[in-house]
Design a protein around this motif. Structure first.
Motif, PDB file in Angstrom:
ATOM      1  N   ASN A 180      -0.200   8.773  -9.668  1.00 25.55           N
ATOM      2  CA  ASN A 180      -0.284   9.211  -8.271  1.00 25.55           C
ATOM      3  C   ASN A 180      -1.644   8.813  -7.698  1.00 25.55           C
ATOM      4  O   ASN A 180      -2.683   9.217  -8.219  1.00 25.55           O
ATOM      5  N   THR A 211      -2.519   9.985   2.124  1.00 27.10           N
ATOM      6  CA  THR A 211      -1.163   9.628   1.688  1.00 27.10           C
ATOM      7  C   THR A 211      -1.174   9.336   0.193  1.00 27.10           C
ATOM      8  O   THR A 211      -2.018   8.567  -0.287  1.00 27.10           O
ATOM      9  N   THR A 212      -0.235   9.936  -0.533  1.00 28.36           N
ATOM     10  CA  THR A 212      -0.150   9.732  -1.978  1.00 28.36           C
ATOM     11  C   THR A 212       1.031   8.831  -2.312  1.00 28.36           C
ATOM     12  O   THR A 212       2.168   9.097  -1.899  1.00 28.36           O
ATOM     13  N   LYS A 213       0.758   7.754  -3.021  1.00 24.27           N
ATOM     14  CA  LYS A 213       1.807   6.884  -3.527  1.00 24.27           C
ATOM     15  C   LYS A 213       1.972   7.148  -5.014  1.00 24.27           C
ATOM     16  O   LYS A 213       0.990   7.287  -5.746  1.00 24.27           O
ATOM     17  N   THR A 214       3.220   7.188  -5.455  1.00 25.42           N
ATOM     18  CA  THR A 214       3.525   7.468  -6.855  1.00 25.42           C
ATOM     19  C   THR A 214       4.274   6.297  -7.471  1.00 25.42           C
ATOM     20  O   THR A 214       5.259   5.813  -6.906  1.00 25.42           O
ATOM     21  N   TYR A 215       3.789   5.844  -8.621  1.00 25.08           N
ATOM     22  CA  TYR A 215       4.409   4.747  -9.365  1.00 25.08           C
ATOM     23  C   TYR A 215       4.937   5.343 -10.666  1.00 25.08           C
ATOM     24  O   TYR A 215       4.175   5.850 -11.477  1.00 25.08           O
ATOM     25  N   GLU A 238       5.174  -1.949  -6.145  1.00 26.66           N
ATOM     26  CA  GLU A 238       5.434  -1.229  -4.904  1.00 26.66           C
ATOM     27  C   GLU A 238       6.910  -0.904  -4.704  1.00 26.66           C
ATOM     28  O   GLU A 238       7.270  -0.041  -3.923  1.00 26.66           O
TER      29      GLU A 238
END
Length: 449
Positions: free
Chosen positions: A230, A236-240, A289
């Protein structure tokens, strides 16, 4: 008086001496003429200096007669001896190590069942939980000695490092799910669908984030488990998220190393290093992504096609993914690892063939190359090829890896599937099964077109 001795440890040590403190309950009449004239004696000892060979204290001992809990006692350190008076009969004895009353809600004798949870207190973190159990029968005038071997019930998230994170990031963490949330008195797990998020700390270079401390976690309640990274930028949090193709299990140390790239997302490699009795695994992750995909995983055993598949096979004598290309027949190629390690034990030191195979698998895992699965011992033909190409191999590995030694003994698999050894520069020598501790493991893997 009758004695029931219980040694709760992972490894018995002969000749170990220590001052012992003794905890004793009063002997009393329990009615109907029954007197607690038998003693359940519990000693805990640590064996060896390695982390995997220690007992996690405190150790809480529960003694059951049927479904009724007759006694609960705690051993605070290895110097204590615990004595519990009991009437004759058959008892189930359970021991839970590493669960302190300050961190866990521990059932007491009035309400304990073997299925009762050792629940973690809110806001606290798991310790190195261990468990053991045994059944003991006390007879009049007899002494019953029971030995319990403590087994680790947690996995250890040892090191998490994510590199090249954008400087604008304000938070980075790793989440593992779904996890068991509690361990029971009987050593089973309870309460599903937990998760654990490990916060990372920005390092001095400004772009590397790392965990501040190791974390013990109970294993996943269902497989495959997921590992998520995270990254928070501008609120803004992006999670992979990666869905593990290999199982995460109790008793393994897990190290995760990742690199972020703006074009791709996050590339992660993780090493799961087991305690000596569980072996070692390597798992590779790739995050981008658009989601997550597997770049490869290696657990020391063959995958579906006993190797990896490539479009165009590399030429003999070249380096491919850090490995020397030993053979190429047009449809398959054999890669030689740049690494080797001594087996470290004589063949006669192993109690069973399974013990030997486990040790070999462990050494193969130590010498395997990340991202490639299916590593194995070479055949006699492949060993002869290694000998004939020794100079070329060492020249190719001059910048990395371990030199191949022509006068060294290497393990290989003969035509009957037996593990044998011979000196590399003696191609006509018959394989010897009774290898010595200085025999070496240098694995190979087959890839297909």
């Amino acid at each position: 008086m009758k004695n029931l001795s219980l040694f709760a440890s992972t490894l018995a040590v002969l000749g170990l001496t220590a001052c012992e403190k003794t905890l004793v309950d009063d002997i009393a009449d329990v009615g109907s003429g029954q007197v607690k004239n038998s003693v359940l004696q519990v000693r805990t000892r640590a064996g060896g200096s390695a982390d995997e060979a220690t007992v996690a204290y405190p150790v809480t001992v529960y003694v059951f007669a049927g479904d009724e809990c007759r006694a609960v006692q705690t051993i605070g350190d290895e110097g204590q001896t615990l004595n519990i008076p009991l009437v004759e009969g058959t008892y189930s004895v359970y021991a839970v190590g590493g669960a302190s009353a300050s961190d866990y809600l521990l059932p007491d004798a009035s309400d304990a069942l073997s299925t009762s949870a050792i629940a973690l207190r809110e806001g606290h973190e798991h310790g190195d939980l261990m468990a053991a159990s045994a059944t003991a029968t006390l007879v009049d005038g007899g002494t019953n000695t029971v030995t319990l071997g403590m087994t680790r019930e947690t996995m250890l998230i040892q090191d998490v490092t994510i590199k090249k994170i954008p400087t604008a990031a304000t938070a980075v963490s790793v989440t593992i799910a779904p996890l068991w949330q509690s361990l029971t008195i009987g050593g089973t797990y309870s309460t599903t669908n937990g998760s654990s998020t490990i916060a990372l700390t920005r390092q001095e270079d400004g772009r590397t984030w790392q965990n501040a401390a190791s974390a013990y976690l109970l294993p996943p309640c269902s497989q495959p488990a997921s590992v998520s990274v995270n990254i928070t930028i501008g609120g803004t949090t992006k999670t992979y998220t990666y869905s593990c193709s290999d199982q995460l299990e109790a008793g393994y140390k897990i190290n995760i190393d990742g690199t972020y790239t703006e074009a791709v997302g996050v590339n992660l490699t993780g090493t799961i290093t087991g305690a000596t009795w569980l072996g070692e695994r390597t798992i590779s992750f790739e995050f981008d992504e658009n989601g997550s995909s597997v770049s490869g995983d290696n657990n020391g055993s063959s995958n579906e096609d006993n190797g990896i598949t490539v479009g165009d096979l590399p030429a003999v004598g070249t380096i491919y993914q850090g490995c020397y290309v030993l053979t190429n027949d047009g449809t398959t190629a054999t890669l030689l690892s740049p690494n080797e390690v001594a087996i470290g034990m004589k063949r006669t030191d192993f109690g069973t063939t399974a013990d030997m195979e486990d040790a070999i698998a462990d050494r193969i895992n130590q010498t395997a190359v990340n991202g490639i699965s299916g590593w194995r011992l070479p055949t006699m033909t492949e060993l002869n090829r290694m000998y004939s190409a020794t100079d070329d191999i060492n020249a190719a590995f001059s910048y990395e890896g371990t030199a191949l030694t022509a006068t060294r003994k290497y393990l290989y698999t003969d035509s009957d599937g037996n593990v044998v050894t011979r000196t590399l520069n003696q191609p006509d020598m018959a394989g010897v099964e009774d290898f010595q501790a200085n025999a070496y493991v240098r694995p190979v893997v087959t890839i297909t077109k």
